[in-house]
Design an enzyme around this catalytic site. Sequence first.
Site, short mmCIF file in Angstrom:
data_model
loop_
_atom_site.label_atom_id
_atom_site.label_comp_id
_atom_site.label_asym_id
_atom_site.label_seq_id
_atom_site.Cartn_x
_atom_site.Cartn_y
_atom_site.Cartn_z
N LYS A 138 95.14 43.46 25.57
CA LYS A 138 93.53 42.33 26.18
C LYS A 138 93.51 40.99 25.03
CE LYS A 138 91.39 45.18 30.08
NZ LYS A 138 89.82 45.01 30.59
N ASP A 156 87.72 40.53 36.11
CA ASP A 156 86.47 41.28 35.61
C ASP A 156 85.65 40.62 36.06
OD1 ASP A 156 88.01 43.75 35.14
OD2 ASP A 156 88.09 43.31 32.86
P1 NAP Z 1 84.41 50.00 25.98
O1 NAP Z 1 85.27 49.56 25.33
O2 NAP Z 1 84.83 52.16 25.31
O3 NAP Z 1 82.77 50.99 25.89
C1 NAP Z 1 82.27 51.91 26.41
C2 NAP Z 1 80.60 51.42 25.58
O4 NAP Z 1 80.11 52.76 26.10
C3 NAP Z 1 80.45 51.85 23.94
O5 NAP Z 1 78.97 50.72 24.33
C4 NAP Z 1 80.00 53.03 23.98
O6 NAP Z 1 79.41 52.64 22.71
C5 NAP Z 1 79.20 53.29 25.21
N1 NAP Z 1 78.86 55.03 25.08
C6 NAP Z 1 80.32 55.86 25.54
N2 NAP Z 1 79.80 56.32 25.34
C7 NAP Z 1 78.53 57.15 25.24
C8 NAP Z 1 77.34 57.74 25.99
N3 NAP Z 1 78.06 59.01 25.55
N4 NAP Z 1 75.94 57.67 25.18
C9 NAP Z 1 76.02 56.52 25.29
N5 NAP Z 1 76.80 55.50 25.34
C10 NAP Z 1 78.11 55.33 25.16
O7 NAP Z 1 84.59 50.77 27.45
P2 NAP Z 1 84.41 50.17 28.44
O8 NAP Z 1 86.64 49.05 28.52
O9 NAP Z 1 84.02 48.87 28.40
O10 NAP Z 1 84.13 50.93 30.26
C11 NAP Z 1 82.70 51.26 29.88
C12 NAP Z 1 82.92 52.25 31.28
O11 NAP Z 1 83.35 50.62 32.50
C13 NAP Z 1 84.13 52.81 32.27
O12 NAP Z 1 83.73 54.15 32.76
C14 NAP Z 1 85.40 52.49 33.09
O13 NAP Z 1 85.33 53.00 33.69
C15 NAP Z 1 84.37 51.36 32.66
N6 NAP Z 1 85.20 50.14 34.11
C16 NAP Z 1 85.25 50.19 35.22
C17 NAP Z 1 85.70 49.22 36.36
C18 NAP Z 1 85.80 48.91 37.29
O14 NAP Z 1 87.05 48.28 37.83
N7 NAP Z 1 84.56 49.49 38.03
C19 NAP Z 1 86.14 47.76 34.33
C20 NAP Z 1 86.52 48.25 33.25
C21 NAP Z 1 85.79 49.19 32.92
P3 NAP Z 1 79.11 53.32 21.02
O15 NAP Z 1 79.06 51.84 20.75
O16 NAP Z 1 77.98 53.21 21.25
O17 NAP Z 1 80.19 53.92 21.11
#
Ligand code: NAP
Length: 275
Positions: A73, A109
């Site tokens: 990305k 998004d």
């Molecule tokens: P990412 O870049 O890996 O970011 C994840 C975030 O969640 C980070 O800020 C992380 O905190 C936090 N996190 C992870 N585990 C945690 C825990 N156990 N307790 C508290 N905070 C936690 O992921 P992303 O791509 O942004 O995606 C995040 C979520 O959105 C996922 O569940 C994904 O499936 C969903 N999503 C959905 C769509 C959709 O179309 N609906 C699109 C994109 C993403 P740290 O910084 O402390 O590690």
Amino acid sequence: MAYLYIMTIKQYGIIGYPLGHTMSPTLHNWGFEQFGLQAKYEAWPTPPDALDAFMTRFKKENYRGLSVTIPHKLTIMEYVDALTDRAQAVGAVNTLWWDNDTLMGDNTDVAGAVNPLRLKGGQLNSALILGAGGASRAAVAGCKELGIETISISNRTASKAAAIATDFAINTVDWDKRQDETPDLIINSTPLGMQGDLQSQTPWPFSFASTKIVFDLVYNPLETRLLQEAAQAGCETIQGLEMFVHQGLEQFRLWTGKALDLDGARNLVLEQLRY
Ligand code: NAP
């Protein structure tokens, strides 16, 4: 004759690595069928060291559009001629499309975050985004676009929230003090609540005070613990599925100029999620 037919099929697809199961081919190929378009959408697993060769082929063979997912990305941005305001705001691209001969990079998004909230209507004055990863940047950009006055972000790792807060000129809230907030809108962009080890968890194990809408970006399961508890407390809820469907509809619109039926697209994706 067969050769001519192949030449007129417009080619679209998705790149990422590893590219696990993706619902995008089903959605877009269904869309092409709906409008009788000579087009097809494929999944192209592409490791980082193969991106350059892929983009050479993309341009040479005149592919018409591309969905881009992790880990490309950011790196894909050097291959586009121009970025939309949304891609610039997020700082990442998930869609390539041609505007005449200009290869554009967008981040749909943001539409995935904005459009479900627009459909709910009503005035939102404050929002709290939980999590500070890639999806949270689209959520913050969406809140900005909606004109929400007070936007805050809270993350387990404070430095990541601070970086996003600086980029977007929004507030940060300590992860351990987030329960003191009383936002109109809560958006979960952490994986807490996701199927597997995290399913029983919630990023908001607190009361919902005056919160009007809770939007969980997690889409598997559809009804996360967060959404169940928010609904019980009387909040309106938005499932992560809506973000996926709306970002896909926006890609389809950029590529074809056509609006897919929202209910039809949602049902199709729901069917996929069941299997
Ligand atoms: P990412 O870049 O890996 O970011 C994840 C975030 O969640 C980070 O800020 C992380 O905190 C936090 N996190 C992870 N585990 C945690 C825990 N156990 N307790 C508290 N905070 C936690 O992921 P992303 O791509 O942004 O995606 C995040 C979520 O959105 C996922 O569940 C994904 O499936 C969903 N999503 C959905 C769509 C959709 O179309 N609906 C699109 C994109 C993403 P740290 O910084 O402390 O590690």
